[in-house]
Design an enzyme around this catalytic site. Structure first.
Site, PDB file in Angstrom:
ATOM      1  CE  LYS A  69     -17.397 -71.580 -32.517  1.00 36.82           C
ATOM      2  NZ  LYS A  69     -18.500 -71.355 -33.339  1.00 36.82           N
ATOM      3  CG  ASP A 102     -42.084 -63.366 -42.768  1.00 38.92           C
ATOM      4  OD1 ASP A 102     -41.135 -62.850 -42.153  1.00 38.92           O
ATOM      5  OD2 ASP A 102     -42.603 -62.850 -43.782  1.00 38.92           O
ATOM      6  CD1 TRP A 162     -13.600 -47.425 -32.190  1.00 39.65           C
ATOM      7  CD2 TRP A 162     -15.590 -48.291 -31.615  1.00 39.65           C
ATOM      8  NE1 TRP A 162     -13.381 -48.654 -31.625  1.00 39.65           N
ATOM      9  CE2 TRP A 162     -14.582 -49.211 -31.259  1.00 39.65           C
ATOM     10  CE3 TRP A 162     -16.917 -48.627 -31.349  1.00 39.65           C
ATOM     11  CZ2 TRP A 162     -14.854 -50.448 -30.650  1.00 39.65           C
ATOM     12  CZ3 TRP A 162     -17.191 -49.849 -30.739  1.00 39.65           C
ATOM     13  CH2 TRP A 162     -16.166 -50.743 -30.396  1.00 39.65           C
ATOM     14  CG  HIS A 164     -13.282 -45.969 -40.566  1.00 41.83           C
ATOM     15  ND1 HIS A 164     -13.651 -46.604 -41.727  1.00 41.83           N
ATOM     16  CD2 HIS A 164     -12.489 -46.842 -39.907  1.00 41.83           C
ATOM     17  CE1 HIS A 164     -13.089 -47.804 -41.768  1.00 41.83           C
ATOM     18  NE2 HIS A 164     -12.376 -47.980 -40.670  1.00 41.83           N
ATOM     19  CD  GLU A 208     -21.213 -54.083 -31.115  1.00 45.06           C
ATOM     20  OE1 GLU A 208     -22.252 -54.374 -30.467  1.00 45.06           O
ATOM     21  OE2 GLU A 208     -21.188 -53.861 -32.322  1.00 45.06           O
ATOM     22  CE1 TYR A 261     -15.036 -63.551 -29.390  1.00 39.84           C
ATOM     23  CE2 TYR A 261     -14.887 -61.755 -27.814  1.00 39.84           C
ATOM     24  CZ  TYR A 261     -14.299 -62.788 -28.505  1.00 39.84           C
ATOM     25  OH  TYR A 261     -12.979 -63.058 -28.340  1.00 39.84           O
ATOM     26  CB  SER A 272     -32.584 -50.648 -34.808  1.00 42.17           C
ATOM     27  OG  SER A 272     -32.323 -51.556 -35.837  1.00 42.17           O
ATOM     28  CB  SER A 273     -29.430 -53.799 -31.930  1.00 39.95           C
ATOM     29  OG  SER A 273     -28.569 -53.271 -32.867  1.00 39.95           O
ATOM     30  CG  HIS A 290     -14.726 -58.358 -24.980  1.00 41.72           C
ATOM     31  ND1 HIS A 290     -13.582 -58.288 -25.741  1.00 41.72           N
ATOM     32  CD2 HIS A 290     -15.101 -59.655 -24.994  1.00 41.72           C
ATOM     33  CE1 HIS A 290     -13.266 -59.500 -26.165  1.00 41.72           C
ATOM     34  NE2 HIS A 290     -14.168 -60.353 -25.719  1.00 41.72           N
ATOM     35  CG  HIS A 293      -9.360 -57.597 -22.836  1.00 42.91           C
ATOM     36  ND1 HIS A 293      -9.835 -58.851 -23.080  1.00 42.91           N
ATOM     37  CD2 HIS A 293     -10.014 -56.805 -23.711  1.00 42.91           C
ATOM     38  CE1 HIS A 293     -10.719 -58.819 -24.057  1.00 42.91           C
ATOM     39  NE2 HIS A 293     -10.848 -57.578 -24.456  1.00 42.91           N
ATOM     40  CG  HIS A 294     -11.054 -53.439 -24.680  1.00 42.51           C
ATOM     41  ND1 HIS A 294     -10.710 -53.454 -26.016  1.00 42.51           N
ATOM     42  CD2 HIS A 294     -11.860 -54.509 -24.495  1.00 42.51           C
ATOM     43  CE1 HIS A 294     -11.305 -54.479 -26.610  1.00 42.51           C
ATOM     44  NE2 HIS A 294     -12.012 -55.139 -25.708  1.00 42.51           N
ATOM     45  CB  SER A 309     -20.088 -73.309 -39.150  1.00 39.48           C
ATOM     46  OG  SER A 309     -19.165 -72.766 -38.248  1.00 39.48           O
ATOM     47  NE  ARG A 367      -6.889 -47.155 -31.607  1.00 43.32           N
ATOM     48  CZ  ARG A 367      -7.925 -47.820 -31.083  1.00 43.32           C
ATOM     49  NH1 ARG A 367      -7.808 -48.418 -29.907  1.00 43.32           N
ATOM     50  NH2 ARG A 367      -9.069 -47.894 -31.713  1.00 43.32           N
ATOM     51  CB  THR A 382     -10.958 -68.447 -30.150  1.00 37.67           C
ATOM     52  OG1 THR A 382     -11.675 -67.650 -29.207  1.00 37.67           O
ATOM     53  CG2 THR A 382     -10.957 -67.758 -31.486  1.00 37.67           C
TER      54      THR A 382
HETATM   55  C1  HEM Z   1      -8.671 -64.774 -29.205  1.00 39.27           C
HETATM   56  C2  HEM Z   1      -9.579 -63.875 -29.075  1.00 39.27           C
HETATM   57  C3  HEM Z   1      -9.302 -62.422 -28.744  1.00 39.27           C
HETATM   58  C4  HEM Z   1      -8.560 -61.886 -27.737  1.00 39.27           C
HETATM   59  C5  HEM Z   1      -7.788 -62.632 -26.670  1.00 39.27           C
HETATM   60  C6  HEM Z   1      -8.639 -60.454 -27.880  1.00 39.27           C
HETATM   61  C7  HEM Z   1      -8.015 -59.548 -27.051  1.00 39.27           C
HETATM   62  C8  HEM Z   1      -8.050 -58.171 -27.219  1.00 39.27           C
HETATM   63  C9  HEM Z   1      -7.443 -57.223 -26.347  1.00 39.27           C
HETATM   64  C10 HEM Z   1      -6.657 -57.564 -25.083  1.00 39.27           C
HETATM   65  C11 HEM Z   1      -7.676 -55.984 -26.832  1.00 39.27           C
HETATM   66  C12 HEM Z   1      -7.270 -54.643 -26.225  1.00 39.27           C
HETATM   67  C13 HEM Z   1      -5.987 -54.194 -26.749  1.00 39.27           C
HETATM   68  C14 HEM Z   1      -5.635 -52.817 -26.300  1.00 39.27           C
HETATM   69  O1  HEM Z   1      -6.442 -51.873 -26.486  1.00 39.27           O
HETATM   70  O2  HEM Z   1      -4.526 -52.667 -25.781  1.00 39.27           O
HETATM   71  C15 HEM Z   1      -8.441 -56.140 -28.018  1.00 39.27           C
HETATM   72  C16 HEM Z   1      -8.884 -55.101 -28.804  1.00 39.27           C
HETATM   73  C17 HEM Z   1      -9.870 -55.245 -29.752  1.00 39.27           C
HETATM   74  N1  HEM Z   1     -10.390 -56.438 -30.201  1.00 39.27           N
HETATM   75 FE1  HEM Z   1      -9.804 -58.289 -29.640  1.00 39.27          FE
HETATM   76  N2  HEM Z   1      -9.398 -60.157 -28.954  1.00 39.27           N
HETATM   77  C18 HEM Z   1      -9.829 -61.324 -29.489  1.00 39.27           C
HETATM   78  C19 HEM Z   1     -10.665 -61.450 -30.567  1.00 39.27           C
HETATM   79  C20 HEM Z   1     -11.367 -60.416 -31.109  1.00 39.27           C
HETATM   80  C21 HEM Z   1     -12.469 -60.568 -32.012  1.00 39.27           C
HETATM   81  C22 HEM Z   1     -13.035 -61.883 -32.472  1.00 39.27           C
HETATM   82  C23 HEM Z   1     -12.884 -59.322 -32.322  1.00 39.27           C
HETATM   83  C24 HEM Z   1     -14.008 -58.872 -33.221  1.00 39.27           C
HETATM   84  C25 HEM Z   1     -14.518 -59.490 -34.179  1.00 39.27           C
HETATM   85  C26 HEM Z   1     -12.035 -58.397 -31.640  1.00 39.27           C
HETATM   86  C27 HEM Z   1     -12.154 -57.031 -31.747  1.00 39.27           C
HETATM   87  C28 HEM Z   1     -11.394 -56.132 -31.079  1.00 39.27           C
HETATM   88  C29 HEM Z   1     -11.527 -54.714 -31.204  1.00 39.27           C
HETATM   89  C30 HEM Z   1     -12.532 -53.964 -32.073  1.00 39.27           C
HETATM   90  C31 HEM Z   1     -10.552 -54.144 -30.394  1.00 39.27           C
HETATM   91  C32 HEM Z   1     -10.173 -52.685 -30.248  1.00 39.27           C
HETATM   92  C33 HEM Z   1     -11.149 -51.798 -29.667  1.00 39.27           C
HETATM   93  C34 HEM Z   1     -10.619 -50.393 -29.615  1.00 39.27           C
HETATM   94  O3  HEM Z   1      -9.828 -50.086 -28.710  1.00 39.27           O
HETATM   95  O4  HEM Z   1     -10.984 -49.591 -30.485  1.00 39.27           O
HETATM   96  N3  HEM Z   1     -11.114 -59.085 -30.925  1.00 39.27           N
HETATM   97  N4  HEM Z   1      -8.654 -57.485 -28.246  1.00 39.27           N
HETATM   98 CU   LIG Z   2     -12.193 -57.160 -25.933  1.00 42.34          CU
END
Ligand code: HEM
Ligand SMILES: [Cu+2]
Ligand SMILES: [Cu+2]
Lengths: 393, 523
Positions: free
Chosen positions: B329, B100, B141, B71, B253, B255, B167-168, B251, B300-301, B266, B448, B326
């Site tokens: 915006k 084009d 994933w 998924h 990614e 964005y 591709s990307s 990370h 931070h992950h 926008s 999770r 952020t």
């Molecule tokens: C204010 C902005 C953001 C902050 C401060 C932030 C912070 C964080 C942090 C600290 C985690 C890790 C949490 C953990 O695993 O304990 C996380 C996970 C995640 N964030 Fe954000 N985030 C922000 C915005 C975004 C945005 C804009 C996206 C994507 C469009 C995003 C997508 C994700 C994803 C996919 C994960 C989880 C990845 C995984 O472990 O599978 N975040 N975020």
């Molecule tokens: Cu992140």
């Protein structure tokens, strides 16, 4: 609508609002405050940032909603033409910045506290296996627990119920999926250091109420600490015991969801008694590898060992599942016995097949090998004796 | 002017196989990503069905892990990323007055790699006996080592990721080359529509991090098949190194998935507020700041991985700093609506929902960025809730909004306004029923990626599953609406939306096969 009806509705709405506060803590909506300084710090910071977000959310969403209601074409407004203002931009960049600094300060102090590993009273090594925990007491200033060592895995009742389509009503099971056969036991009011490591893949040792979550990584040792505060413990203890439950928190393969952690926090006296009971039990169960078993004895004991340690992957009927190979008719189970002993004792690196030599005693392994060679149509007729296992280690 | 073709183009299947036309390729990307959305969605339905009640009812744990893994992979690499590339293909040349894309043949190739990559990715699910006992990726994933190294069909996964990456990268090179070289005279950088800006920055992010991902999977490959030990502690390697490399990609990614969405929103909000985007320049700088910061916050992950306390402190500070651009915006979008003359056609509804719901995801992001409390959140449903708010109600909502916004330009027909509003309201209500309770589950302590749970988590899981089924069904309605629009509907004017500004609204609807063969005049 009549006046009384309206007041009735208003009154119940008000009551509902009043209930919301406590409900937030009670009805399973929020983080628990836990029983250690760690978990208190975590909770306090969580609430601080949450409230900041709530206030910011009300402000921003309030403006948006006001605008959505009032600044619509159907109200006949003409759009304004402003589209930039340096002053405004600077203000709304600086304000979030200042708020963030105010979060960073308490975060810093609490993190330094969390990572302070000095002056611990007990050191325990917690090793994550696919899919159970092994605990070993390796340093203790309270009593001589050195060498106390055991495995802790999902209790049988939960394990039976969690089999696919078991049709067991799991709500009737005591602490379903959060119960183990052998809980970890530590005394209240003492600083415990948990040294985590992984045997095969990465796991994470997490008990929310204790405020500890740390990865258990193969080849590395991580440390974390907790001390259950006497005052918090007094509130929850019963007969000198309080039990805290957690789970493995890092995806570690098939049974990741089935390797809970249970920590029993007891009074110091109870702890001492538990340690000495563990030591005498260990002495009593030390097996005599020299004993010769009959084949029937081996098969009977082997069936139990198999059900507890092997069936999760290789399946009760030995038919295997997905990436886990069948033992029924397998080349190893029907091949030379030395190869069979070798894979069970040493495991297969890079796969979920663990080195059971580190987990089971000689008799257990001899029994389970004999069982596997003489079940499900594997009619090898031979058997393994504990002495052979000892020699193969 | 519209039938002033240089050459004939083939029809039927050959048209699509050999096309070098940015509109055709955009269409291909969009359909591909929609199919992926449905496949990834089907996997999610299996997850929510198993989690609807405590106890194991439908799938075995290994299959469950395969579902969560596939998924995530299908949604990230198959649905969200290609759909924004599709939008870029369709819109960027028209928005900057180019005939084009700069590199049309490469454009064809970067799309046609994708179906092969996707096949490679899902193929192992069907290996090793029957479907239920498949050997597909079941390691999340994020494919952490050493768990991923236990998978017997790892080479398929590695090869698929390589193809996706190639591709990307080709897509990004093309977008950068187009934007930097093919703008109509007078279209200076600071006059470009925001969508073009956000994609320009996204493309640089992609080129920077896709090779890192390729490096990570290559090291996995050699560890597994050629005896190296990059991530194997027993051989002197380091499993944590994998996580650093992965998140250095991972990370940025996230964005990569959200910046084009920022661009879309926008575009949409000024159109329906009938007012210029507030703080255009600061939007550009904020996007660039976010992109820069996204390279220095990756760990931070990994707060629970056992970093030195100095590392934990640094990554906390850097992460919470991302909240500043952020927030800027969000303030700018709000200020754009302020004192406008808004109407609420379907694209605007999706954009407004984006602003509010994405902000909720931003708030939880801030909470997660604080290392001390992240120790409790990490690897729980709280994280799941966070990233679905930013990715589903963020990225996906913006993309759906974009489809409604430009669909009349693409097809020449207006979509069915009633049905599309139904689609919006069903999606928006159900998505919150689906994901909001997951915050509670996480805070209560539900990890999770588990197929079964203690009954104390039962109520919210049930609610979440109901939301999930409704949200899934709503997207079938979306498919129906899109097909209906392609096949007919009220004729769209060139302008389409009263308040729309930009070059794409100066050409006929549907947009002719070739546009701007002679550069337009820019005011
Ligand atoms: C204010 C902005 C953001 C902050 C401060 C932030 C912070 C964080 C942090 C600290 C985690 C890790 C949490 C953990 O695993 O304990 C996380 C996970 C995640 N964030 Fe954000 N985030 C922000 C915005 C975004 C945005 C804009 C996206 C994507 C469009 C995003 C997508 C994700 C994803 C996919 C994960 C989880 C990845 C995984 O472990 O599978 N975040 N975020
Ligand atoms: Cu992140
Ligand atoms: Cu585990």
């Amino acid at each position: 609508m009549s006046v009384t009806k309206t007041t009735k509705i208003l009154r119940s709405l008000f009551a509902a609002a009043l209930l919301c506060g406590p409900a937030l803590a009670m009805a399973g909506l929020n983080m628990h405050r836990g029983v250690t300084v760690n978990s208190h710090d975590m909770y306090d910071l969580h609430m601080l940032v949450l409230w900041i977000c709530v206030v910011a959310g009300i402000a921003v969403f309030g403006v948006i909603i006001y605008s959505l209601i009032n600044h619509r074409k159907s109200k006949g407004v003409t759009p304004a033409t402003f589209h930039e203002s340096t002053t405004v931009e600077v203000i709304w960049t600086v304000i979030p910045f200042v708020i963030l600094v105010s979060i960073a300060v308490p975060t810093t102090t609490s993190l330094l506290r969390y990572e302070d590993m000095s002056n611990t009273d007990i050191d325990i090594k917690a090793t994550g296996w696919q899919w159970k925990w092994e605990y070993e007491y390796i340093g203790d200033k309270i009593t001589d627990s050195n060498g106390v060592k055991f495995f802790s895995q999902l209790d049988k009742e939960s394990n039976d119920a969690r089999q696919l389509k078991s049709n067991v009503d799991v709500t009737k099971i005591d602490h379903y999926l959060l119960n183990v056969d052998n809980p970890l036991v530590v005394p209240v009011g003492k600083k415990v250091r948990i040294l985590t490591t992984g045997k095969d893949v990465i796991h994470a040792w997490w008990v929310p109420e204790l405020g500890v979550k740390r990865d258990a990584i193969p080849g590395f040792i991580n440390e974390s600490q907790f001390k259950v505060e006497q005052a918090d413990w007094d509130k929850v203890q019963k007969d000198g015991e309080a039990i805290f439950r957690g789970q493995c928190a890092e995806l570690c393969g098939k049974d990741h969801g089935f390797m809970p952690i249970v920590v029993k926090v007891v009074s110091e006296d109870k702890y001492k008694a538990w340690v000495s009971a563990q030591k005498s039990a260990a002495a009593a169960s030390a097996v005599d590898s020299g004993k010769v078993w009959t084949k029937d004895e081996l098969i009977k004991h082997g069936a139990e060992v198999y059900a507890k340690n092997c069936a999760a992957c290789h399946q009760p009927g030995g038919e295997g599942m997905g990436p886990f190979p069948a033992l029924k008719g397998s080349k190893i189970a029907k091949g030379p016995i030395a190869g069979h002993i070798n894979i069970v004792v040493k495991g297969k690196p890079g796969t979920a097949m663990a080195p059971f030599g580190a987990m089971l005693n000689d008799a257990d392994i001899a029994a389970v090998i004999t069982y596997e060679r003489n079940s499900w149509g594997n009619d090898m007729g031979d058997m393994a004796q504990p002495s052979q296992i000892k020699a193969a280690r | 002017m519209s039938d002033n073709h240089h050459h004939d183009h083939p029809t039927g299947i050959k048209r699509w196989l050999f096309t070098t036309n940015h509109k055709d390729i955009g269409t291909l990307y969009l359909w591909f990503s929609f199919i992926m959305l449905l496949i990834g969605g089907a996997f999610a339905m299996v997850i929510r069905a198993e989690l609807m009640y405590p106890g194991m009812q439908i799938v075995d744990p290994n299959f469950f892990n395969m579902m969560t893994t596939m998924h995530g992979l299908v949604m990230v690499f198959g649905a969200i990323m290609p759909s924004t590339v599709g939008l870029a293909n369709w819109c960027i040349p028209m928005m900057i007055g180019a005939p084009d894309m700069a590199l049309p043949r490469m454009n064809n190739w970067s799309f046609w790699i994708l179906p092969f990559a996707a096949t490679m990715l899902v193929a192992p699910m069907f290996m090793g006996g029957h479907f239920m006992s498949g050997q597909g990726p079941a390691f999340g994933w994020t494919f952490y080592e050493p768990l991923s190294g236990q998978n017997d069909k790892l080479a398929f996964f590695v090869f698929a990721v390589h193809l996706l990456g190639i591709s990307s990268i080709m897509g990004s090179i093309n977008i950068i080359a187009t934007i930097l070289n093919m703008r109509a005279p007078g279209m200076t950088l600071m006059k470009m529509p925001m969508f073009v800006w956000t994609w320009l920055i996204t493309a640089f992010l992609l080129i920077a991090v896709m090779p890192v991902l390729a490096g990570a999977v290559t090291m996995m490959l050699t560890d597994k098949y050629f005896g190296t030990s990059f991530f194997n502690a027993a051989g002197g390697g380091d499993p944590v190194l994998f996580q650093h490399v992965f998140w250095f990609f991972g990370h940025p990614e996230v964005y990569i998935m959200i910046l084009p969405a920022f661009g879309i929103v926008s575009q949409i909000i000024p159109t329906f507020a009938r007012k210029k985007l507030f703080g255009y320049a600061s939007m550009v700088y904020a996007t660039a700041a976010i992109a820069f910061l996204s390279f220095i916050v990756w760990a931070h992950h990994m707060f629970t991985v056992g970093m030195p306390v100095a590392g934990e402190l640094y990554f906390t500070y850097a992460t919470v700093m991302i909240a500043v651009p952020t927030a800027v915006k969000v303030f700018n979008w709000t200020a754009t609506m302020w004192k406008g003359a808004m109407t609420f056609e379907t694209p605007m509804l999706w954009a407004i929902a984006f602003v509010i719901l994405f902000t909720i995801g931003g708030f939880t992001g801030l909470m997660l960025g604080v290392a001390t409390s992240d120790f409790q959140y990490q690897d729980t449903y709280f994280v799941v809730a966070h990233f679905h708010y930013v990715l589903v109600t963020g990225a996906l909502f913006a993309i759906i909004g974009a489809v409604y916004y430009w669909l009349p330009k693409w097809t020449g027909h207006m979509y069915d306004e009633k049905l599309s509003k139904l689609h919006f309201w069903m999606s928006t209500i159900s998505v919150n029923v689906l994901f909001f309770p997951q915050h509670f589950l996480g805070l209560e302590g539900m990890p999770r990626r588990i197929p079964d749970y203690n009954p104390m988590f039962a109520d919210w899981n049930f609610v979440s599953s109901i939301g999930g089924f409704v949200f899934g069904a709503s997207q079938i309605l979306f498919l129906f609406i899109v097909i209906k629009t392609i096949r007919g509907g009220a004729k769209a004017t060139s302008q389409v939306w009263e308040g729309a500004e930009g070059l794409e609204w100066t050409v006929a609807s549907p947009a002719p096969y070739h546009t701007f063969e002679n550069p337009p005049a820019i005011k």
